[in-house]
Write a protein that holds these residues in place. Structure first.
Motif, PDB file in Angstrom:
ATOM      1  N   PHE A 107      -2.010   9.791  10.320  1.00  0.00           N
ATOM      2  CA  PHE A 107      -2.947   9.461   8.482  1.00  0.00           C
ATOM      3  C   PHE A 107      -2.167   9.680   7.164  1.00  0.00           C
ATOM      4  O   PHE A 107      -1.266  10.293   7.612  1.00  0.00           O
ATOM      5  CB  PHE A 107      -4.263  10.466   8.735  1.00  0.00           C
ATOM      6  N   LEU A 108      -2.808   9.310   6.227  1.00  0.00           N
ATOM      7  CA  LEU A 108      -1.767   8.643   5.470  1.00  0.00           C
ATOM      8  C   LEU A 108      -1.949   9.308   4.387  1.00  0.00           C
ATOM      9  O   LEU A 108      -3.270   9.975   3.991  1.00  0.00           O
ATOM     10  CB  LEU A 108      -2.109   7.399   4.576  1.00  0.00           C
ATOM     11  N   THR A 139       6.093  -5.637   1.784  1.00  0.00           N
ATOM     12  CA  THR A 139       6.021  -4.364   1.726  1.00  0.00           C
ATOM     13  C   THR A 139       7.235  -3.435   1.805  1.00  0.00           C
ATOM     14  O   THR A 139       7.528  -2.829   1.737  1.00  0.00           O
ATOM     15  CB  THR A 139       4.853  -3.546   2.688  1.00  0.00           C
ATOM     16  N   VAL A 140       8.197  -4.274   3.413  1.00  0.00           N
ATOM     17  CA  VAL A 140       9.366  -5.125   3.217  1.00  0.00           C
ATOM     18  C   VAL A 140      10.043  -4.597   1.972  1.00  0.00           C
ATOM     19  O   VAL A 140      10.906  -4.381   1.593  1.00  0.00           O
ATOM     20  CB  VAL A 140       9.799  -5.169   4.475  1.00  0.00           C
ATOM     21  N   ALA A 141       9.203  -5.931   1.238  1.00  0.00           N
ATOM     22  CA  ALA A 141      10.827  -6.957   0.210  1.00  0.00           C
ATOM     23  C   ALA A 141      10.692  -5.930  -0.994  1.00  0.00           C
ATOM     24  O   ALA A 141      11.783  -5.427  -1.441  1.00  0.00           O
ATOM     25  CB  ALA A 141       9.805  -8.374  -0.466  1.00  0.00           C
ATOM     26  N   ILE A 142       9.862  -5.276  -0.617  1.00  0.00           N
ATOM     27  CA  ILE A 142       9.577  -3.933  -2.465  1.00  0.00           C
ATOM     28  C   ILE A 142      10.299  -3.029  -1.924  1.00  0.00           C
ATOM     29  O   ILE A 142      10.814  -1.919  -3.059  1.00  0.00           O
ATOM     30  CB  ILE A 142       7.826  -4.204  -3.306  1.00  0.00           C
ATOM     31  N   SER A 143       9.973  -2.320  -0.598  1.00  0.00           N
ATOM     32  CA  SER A 143      11.141  -1.193  -0.480  1.00  0.00           C
ATOM     33  C   SER A 143      12.269  -1.532  -0.708  1.00  0.00           C
ATOM     34  O   SER A 143      13.285  -0.296  -1.212  1.00  0.00           O
ATOM     35  CB  SER A 143      10.194  -0.982   0.979  1.00  0.00           C
ATOM     36  N   SER A 198      10.391   1.738   5.322  1.00  0.00           N
ATOM     37  CA  SER A 198       8.834   1.803   5.144  1.00  0.00           C
ATOM     38  C   SER A 198       8.436   1.007   6.744  1.00  0.00           C
ATOM     39  O   SER A 198       7.353   1.116   6.673  1.00  0.00           O
ATOM     40  CB  SER A 198       8.855   0.257   3.813  1.00  0.00           C
ATOM     41  N   ILE A 199       9.084   0.222   7.606  1.00  0.00           N
ATOM     42  CA  ILE A 199       8.383  -0.582   8.257  1.00  0.00           C
ATOM     43  C   ILE A 199       8.128   0.552   9.291  1.00  0.00           C
ATOM     44  O   ILE A 199       7.043   1.200  10.199  1.00  0.00           O
ATOM     45  CB  ILE A 199       9.188  -1.089   9.643  1.00  0.00           C
ATOM     46  N   THR A 225       4.072   3.503   2.177  1.00  0.00           N
ATOM     47  CA  THR A 225       3.287   3.219   2.816  1.00  0.00           C
ATOM     48  C   THR A 225       1.999   2.863   2.219  1.00  0.00           C
ATOM     49  O   THR A 225       0.833   1.989   2.426  1.00  0.00           O
ATOM     50  CB  THR A 225       3.294   3.848   3.976  1.00  0.00           C
ATOM     51  N   PHE A 226       2.455   3.845   1.175  1.00  0.00           N
ATOM     52  CA  PHE A 226       1.481   3.788  -0.112  1.00  0.00           C
ATOM     53  C   PHE A 226       1.095   2.316  -0.697  1.00  0.00           C
ATOM     54  O   PHE A 226       0.264   1.783  -0.998  1.00  0.00           O
ATOM     55  CB  PHE A 226       1.435   4.554  -0.859  1.00  0.00           C
ATOM     56  N   ILE A 227       2.910   1.754  -0.752  1.00  0.00           N
ATOM     57  CA  ILE A 227       2.131   0.378  -1.520  1.00  0.00           C
ATOM     58  C   ILE A 227       1.448  -0.626  -0.063  1.00  0.00           C
ATOM     59  O   ILE A 227       0.710  -1.056  -0.885  1.00  0.00           O
ATOM     60  CB  ILE A 227       3.957  -0.180  -1.770  1.00  0.00           C
ATOM     61  N   ALA A 228       1.651  -0.275   1.199  1.00  0.00           N
ATOM     62  CA  ALA A 228       1.349  -1.020   1.760  1.00  0.00           C
ATOM     63  C   ALA A 228      -0.329  -0.954   1.716  1.00  0.00           C
ATOM     64  O   ALA A 228      -0.879  -2.079   2.067  1.00  0.00           O
ATOM     65  CB  ALA A 228       1.769  -0.907   3.238  1.00  0.00           C
ATOM     66  N   TRP A 229      -0.928   0.113   1.595  1.00  0.00           N
ATOM     67  CA  TRP A 229      -2.368   0.630   1.708  1.00  0.00           C
ATOM     68  C   TRP A 229      -2.478   0.084   0.737  1.00  0.00           C
ATOM     69  O   TRP A 229      -3.750  -0.245   1.226  1.00  0.00           O
ATOM     70  CB  TRP A 229      -2.097   2.003   1.287  1.00  0.00           C
ATOM     71  N   GLN A 230      -1.767   0.608  -0.553  1.00  0.00           N
ATOM     72  CA  GLN A 230      -2.654  -0.682  -1.793  1.00  0.00           C
ATOM     73  C   GLN A 230      -2.489  -2.165  -1.561  1.00  0.00           C
ATOM     74  O   GLN A 230      -4.253  -2.610  -2.254  1.00  0.00           O
ATOM     75  CB  GLN A 230      -1.771  -0.100  -2.882  1.00  0.00           C
ATOM     76  N   LEU A 231      -1.613  -2.256  -0.706  1.00  0.00           N
ATOM     77  CA  LEU A 231      -2.055  -4.302  -0.677  1.00  0.00           C
ATOM     78  C   LEU A 231      -2.732  -4.425  -0.235  1.00  0.00           C
ATOM     79  O   LEU A 231      -4.149  -5.875  -0.132  1.00  0.00           O
ATOM     80  CB  LEU A 231      -0.318  -4.742  -0.659  1.00  0.00           C
TER      81      LEU A 231
END
Lengths: 344, 291
Positions: free
Chosen positions: B209-210, B67-71, B198-199, B47-53
């Motif tokens: 919240f993150l 994100t799904v692919a990275i995870s 990740s989903i 989720t943090f990766i998604a947020w960063q993107l």
């Protein structure tokens, strides 16, 4: 042929079992006695040589050792997984604290009380747990660990538990006018308790009951068909295990002079489990290594890197599991096997 | 009556979060037959990766697949590097490695992104339906959970790889003899669990919240849901997740002594009671053991 011998005569299959049986059936030889005497001597001499803070830490290591011994009886010897031993630790601690604080009972007498309370609680919890296995048992014990600290916070019990504030206790003095300060006395007291606990546990598993517990771990159905009362033994294992951990909790309360619900969160249960695995599952002396790990490694990780202390701790855990997947006990066995292959 | 309906709906809505998590727990359980304590942290990290993107200005429809692919690759990497080499080590050694992983991922995330609590934009917009009873985000979350469940069901039921994965988890020795690469299947299982996680994380983050510890209690509820529904059954796990959400809400509303502090203990207690009567969960299969 009695049931007792038939279980003992079953050829032990895994290395752990073989080692365990060998260890139990051997009488100590001269060299082992010498090692034992040296170890005992140095542990008794230790509090006169080091700082008070280190004495306190060593006392806590012993407290955790007793707790992990208890967990080992349940998980290592009887094969029932528990993620909830922090709950029994908390029950023991609160029993001691309430008895000392509300009823002014001497610290020594709180230990048998804590033992009794936790044995009963553990035995009763063991009854429904009989129906659960593996991850389901893990979840049930986990629930116990989560529920317990909340129970101590409940307002109806506040008269005894003092709610979130917790109970502060006085540090006991050395009895009989012994020339010891409080920390030294507590250390020696805890050391005596630890040795007594260890000897009891060792004798317990070396005998018929212990073999029955191990038989249930290795093959419950076969054990049952051999005439072992699995339900009784499994509940008893829960009770005895809780008794040990409860006594450890009572000692811990006396040593720390403070109990509060938030000292007994789920992470305590996890720490005990980690200590068990690091020391060696099913190997009683491993509890000491486990206790030392529980107390010292998180602090060490913190001193390596403040920001990444969790990562350091995690890496240490993962590396340990690579190097010695069956803990210190497994490592020692492997070393001994290697050495005897080499030089015999 | 209105209160009851309201509590039921909001129970179902929070249950959706747990169902998401329970689903990814069961996924990994199907692939490796261990309960993964680090599952929640893996989802948090994704989720943090998604947020960063998103922070870097990428649009949602690129961020999610990325994100799904990275995870997915991250999950495979963890299996190959950390879990695979453990091999046949005891269950408890695995458990300790999972605890280690938990500590590492949690600590890394708080080191990189610190402990600030951050809002996470909802992919479904801000509105709500049925007179404010349930937000678009919650409806979207439940819909996506059910969709993922359907896809997973089809995958495990009708595809060769899915069947091979189940076989590898169920009976590694026979599966290997039948020509299935068991190691690869375990790695795939980890990858998929990380992807589902990740989903789940992206769906949950707008609500809770993150922050690095966001997943702790959700993981606990997720476990509870998964075990309640039965670990051998993904649909059961989803149902279990919803059930936990509803139980928790109703207990919090109708049982007088229970404040928000005691919601989790009560939910867990009820689950333990259920387990005592149905030891393999509500929808789990009883495994017949051969002596």
């Amino acid at each position: 042929m009695t049931i007792e011998t038939s279980i003992a005569e079953q050829p032990p299959t895994t290395t752990t079992q073989r080692a365990a049986v060998a260890q139990l059936q051997r009488r100590p030889n001269a060299r082992q006695l010498a090692i034992a005497v040296v170890c005992l001597g140095s542990t008794i001499a230790a509090p006169f040589l080091v700082s008070n803070f280190l004495i306190f830490q060593m006392t806590m290591v012993l407290v955790y050792t007793i707790a992990i011994l208890g967990l080992n009886i349940l998980t290592g010897i009887n094969g029932q997984l528990s993620l909830g031993h922090g709950a029994f630790y908390a029950a023991g601690a609160y029993t001691a604290a309430i008895l000392m604080d509300r009823w002014g009972i001497g610290y020594f007498w709180t230990l048998p009380a804590a033992a009794l309370v936790c044995f009963v609680v553990g035995f009763l919890f063991g009854l429904p747990a009989l129906r659960l296995e593996g991850v389901y048992l893990a979840l049930a014990t986990f629930a116990l660990a989560v529920v317990t600290p909340q129970l101590f916070k409940l307002s109806p019990f506040e008269n005894w538990t003092a709610g979130v504030t917790g109970i502060t206790l006085a540090k006991p003095d050395a009895p009989f006018g012994l020339p010891l300060d409080q920390d030294q006395w507590l250390y020696l007291f805890t050391l005596a308790m630890t040795i007594a606990a260890y000897v009891c546990a060792h004798n317990l598993i070396a005998r018929r009951g212990g073999r029955a517990l191990m038989a249930i771990r290795d093959n419950p159905i076969a054990a049952q068909s051999m005439g072992v009362n699995t339900a009784l033994y499994k509940s008893l294992a829960f009770g005895i295990s809780a008794l040990y951990t409860g006594v450890a909790g009572a000692l811990g309360a006396i040593v720390l002079q403070f109990v509060a619900p938030d000292s007994f969160t789920f992470s305590l249960s996890i720490a005990l489990l980690v200590g068990l695995v690091v020391g060696g599952v099913g190997w009683l002396p491993g509890a000491l290594f486990g206790g030392a790990f529980v107390l010292f490694v998180p602090n060490l990780a913190e001193s390596v890197s403040k920001g990444l202390s969790g990562a350091v701790y995690g890496l240490v855990l993962i590396t340990l599991m690579y190097v010695m997947p069956s803990g210190v006990g497994g490592l020692l066995r492997a070393t001994r096997a290697f050495a005897s292959k080499r030089y015999d | 009556m209105e209160l009851l309906i309201q509590q039921l709906v909001s129970g179902v809505a929070t249950g959706g979060i747990y169902a998401c998590m329970a689903l990814s727990i069961v996924m990994i359980y199907q692939a490796i037959h261990h309960l993964n304590f680090a599952q929640g942290e893996m989802a948090m990290f994704s989720t943090f990766i998604a947020w960063q993107l998103l922070q870097w200005g990428l649009p949602y429809w690129i961020v999610i697949p990325l994100t799904v692919a990275i995870s997915f690759s991250g999950g495979i990497a963890i299996e190959r590097i950390v879990i695979g080499p453990l091999g046949e080590a005891a269950v408890l050694s695995h458990a300790v490695v999972f605890i280690g992983l938990y500590a590492v991922i949690n600590s890394l995330a708080s080191f990189i992104w610190d402990f600030t609590t951050r809002p996470f934009p909802s992919p479904f917009g801000a509105g709500s339906q049925f007179g404010n009873l349930i937000s678009n985000q919650q409806i979207g979350m439940i819909a996506v959970t059910l969709l993922v469940l359907a896809l997973l069901y089809a995958f495990f039921r009708y595809t060769r790889v899915g069947l091979a994965m189940r076989a590898a988890a169920e009976n590694p020795t026979s599966a290997r003899l039948a020509g299935i690469r068991v190691g690869l299947m375990a790695a795939l299982g980890w990858g998929m669990a990380a992807a589902v996680g990740s989903i789940a994380g992206v769906l949950i983050a707008p609500i809770v919240f993150l922050e690095p510890n966001m997943m702790l209690s959700i993981l606990l509820y997720g476990f509870a849901g998964a075990v309640l529904g039965g670990l051998s059954n993904p649909a059961g796990a989803v149902a279990g997740g919803f059930a936990v959400g509803v139980i928790e809400n109703l207990a919090g509303t109708y049982v007088p002594v229970i404040g928000s502090e005691l919601k989790l203990p009560i939910a867990l207690l009820l689950i333990v009671i259920v387990l005592v009567f149905r030891p393999t969960g509500l929808f789990g299969r009883t495994i017949v053991q051969r002596v």
